[in-house]
Each structure stands twice: as C-alpha cells, then as structure tokens.
Scaffold this motif. Structure first.
Motif, PDB file in Angstrom:
ATOM      1  N   GLN A   1      30.282  23.881  32.254  1.00 12.97           N
ATOM      2  CA  GLN A   1      31.119  25.044  31.045  1.00 12.97           C
ATOM      3  C   GLN A   1      30.780  26.467  31.830  1.00 12.97           C
ATOM      4  O   GLN A   1      31.744  27.142  32.129  1.00 12.97           O
ATOM      5  CB  GLN A   1      30.854  24.772  29.756  1.00 12.97           C
ATOM      6  CG  GLN A   1      31.267  23.592  29.093  1.00 12.97           C
ATOM      7  CD  GLN A   1      30.909  23.643  27.787  1.00 12.97           C
ATOM      8  OE1 GLN A   1      29.906  23.994  27.316  1.00 12.97           O
ATOM      9  NE2 GLN A   1      31.604  23.038  26.873  1.00 12.97           N
ATOM     10  N   LYS A   2      29.661  26.620  32.192  1.00 12.49           N
ATOM     11  CA  LYS A   2      29.426  28.097  32.641  1.00 12.49           C
ATOM     12  C   LYS A   2      30.012  28.514  33.853  1.00 12.49           C
ATOM     13  O   LYS A   2      30.908  29.400  34.062  1.00 12.49           O
ATOM     14  CB  LYS A   2      27.851  28.146  32.710  1.00 12.49           C
ATOM     15  CG  LYS A   2      27.684  29.687  32.879  1.00 12.49           C
ATOM     16  CD  LYS A   2      26.050  29.750  33.265  1.00 12.49           C
ATOM     17  CE  LYS A   2      25.462  31.290  33.211  1.00 12.49           C
ATOM     18  NZ  LYS A   2      24.185  31.583  33.636  1.00 12.49           N
TER      19      LYS A   2
ATOM     20  N   TYR B   1      36.890  30.935  25.965  1.00 15.27           N
ATOM     21  CA  TYR B   1      35.896  30.503  26.012  1.00 15.27           C
ATOM     22  C   TYR B   1      34.911  30.096  24.752  1.00 15.27           C
ATOM     23  O   TYR B   1      35.253  30.878  23.887  1.00 15.27           O
ATOM     24  CB  TYR B   1      34.863  31.199  26.908  1.00 15.27           C
ATOM     25  CG  TYR B   1      34.546  32.543  26.592  1.00 15.27           C
ATOM     26  CD1 TYR B   1      33.267  32.511  26.002  1.00 15.27           C
ATOM     27  CD2 TYR B   1      35.393  33.671  26.922  1.00 15.27           C
ATOM     28  CE1 TYR B   1      32.720  34.106  25.721  1.00 15.27           C
ATOM     29  CE2 TYR B   1      34.926  34.862  26.347  1.00 15.27           C
ATOM     30  CZ  TYR B   1      33.689  34.971  25.757  1.00 15.27           C
ATOM     31  OH  TYR B   1      33.359  36.145  25.469  1.00 15.27           O
ATOM     32  N   ASP B   2      34.182  29.481  24.767  1.00 18.46           N
ATOM     33  CA  ASP B   2      33.380  28.934  23.400  1.00 18.46           C
ATOM     34  C   ASP B   2      32.527  30.325  23.286  1.00 18.46           C
ATOM     35  O   ASP B   2      31.308  30.274  23.876  1.00 18.46           O
ATOM     36  CB  ASP B   2      32.519  27.876  23.774  1.00 18.46           C
ATOM     37  CG  ASP B   2      32.112  27.285  22.243  1.00 18.46           C
ATOM     38  OD1 ASP B   2      31.868  28.199  21.412  1.00 18.46           O
ATOM     39  OD2 ASP B   2      31.634  25.993  21.975  1.00 18.46           O
TER      40      ASP B   2
ATOM     41  N   SER C   1      32.678  26.833  35.166  1.00 18.87           N
ATOM     42  CA  SER C   1      34.273  27.105  34.748  1.00 18.87           C
ATOM     43  C   SER C   1      34.393  28.470  34.116  1.00 18.87           C
ATOM     44  O   SER C   1      35.526  29.076  34.432  1.00 18.87           O
ATOM     45  CB  SER C   1      34.633  25.996  33.835  1.00 18.87           C
ATOM     46  OG  SER C   1      35.733  25.933  33.410  1.00 18.87           O
ATOM     47  N   LEU C   2      33.637  28.903  33.201  1.00 17.41           N
ATOM     48  CA  LEU C   2      33.857  30.229  32.740  1.00 17.41           C
ATOM     49  C   LEU C   2      33.769  31.358  33.903  1.00 17.41           C
ATOM     50  O   LEU C   2      34.711  32.110  33.887  1.00 17.41           O
ATOM     51  CB  LEU C   2      32.872  30.477  31.632  1.00 17.41           C
ATOM     52  CG  LEU C   2      32.939  31.894  30.900  1.00 17.41           C
ATOM     53  CD1 LEU C   2      34.345  32.375  30.509  1.00 17.41           C
ATOM     54  CD2 LEU C   2      31.561  32.035  29.935  1.00 17.41           C
TER      55      LEU C   2
END
Length: 109
Positions: free
Chosen positions: A45-46, A82-83, A48-49
């Motif tokens: 996820q990081k 993003y989260d 991808s961000l």
C-alpha cells in the motif's frame, strides 16, 4: 468378572498438556502468518501511494506547468486517494517550478 475391574486412567493429564501445547503451537503459527500478510500488504500500500503521488505530481506539472501547491489540490483535481488512518503524507512545497518534497510515514496501530 473383567467388567468390574477398575481401569487406571493413565496419562490423562499428560495427554491434556500435549494437546494444549499442540493447539497453542498451531494458534501461534496462524498468528505469525496473519502478521506476515498484514506487513506485506501495508508495504505494498505504501509503494502504491508513493507511485500515485509521483504520477499525480508529474501529471499536474505536465498539464499546468507548475507543481501542485498542496496535497489537497492533488486530492481535489487529480483524484488522489489514500487511507489517511494508515499513512501521514508530509507535502512540502519549495516553489512552483521545484519538485515538492514528499514524505510518507506509516501511522502506528
């Protein structure tokens, strides 16, 4: 007469302890597997961000001729999502024609 004989219950305690140890071992292995998957997912996820931020910043510069002045600008006009419960993004603008300094920090659990 054999039906009235008392049979010793040998090793009942020992079997219980062994069963309990086996159960705890299986639970421990399962927990470790879940933690490994969770860590791997957060790392992806990081990444991808990071890629989304780089793409959005570059695309904004290409289209508008200046780098975005804020992270909110990227969210509003370039669809960056993003989260925010998982990551903190520090976005420092140096100037309209200088690539912003972006730092992504994972928030603790």
């Amino acid at each position: 007469m054999a039906r009235f004989q008392y049979k010793k219950k040998t090793h009942t305690y020992r079997k219980f302890v062994l069963s309990l140890c086996a159960f705890l071992l299986i639970v421990g292995i399962f927990y470790q597997g879940i933690q490994s998957v969770s860590t791997s997912t957060r790392r992806r996820q990081k990444e991808s961000l990071e890629n989304a931020l780089t793409r959005s910043i570059t695309y904004c510069y290409t289209v508008e001729g200046t780098y975005p002045q804020s992270l909110d600008y990227l969210k509003e006009y370039y669809g960056l999502m993003y989260d925010e419960d998982l990551f903190f993004v520090d976005y420092q603008v140096m100037g309209s024609n200088i690539l912003p300094d972006v730092t992504i920090i994972e928030k603790g659990d």
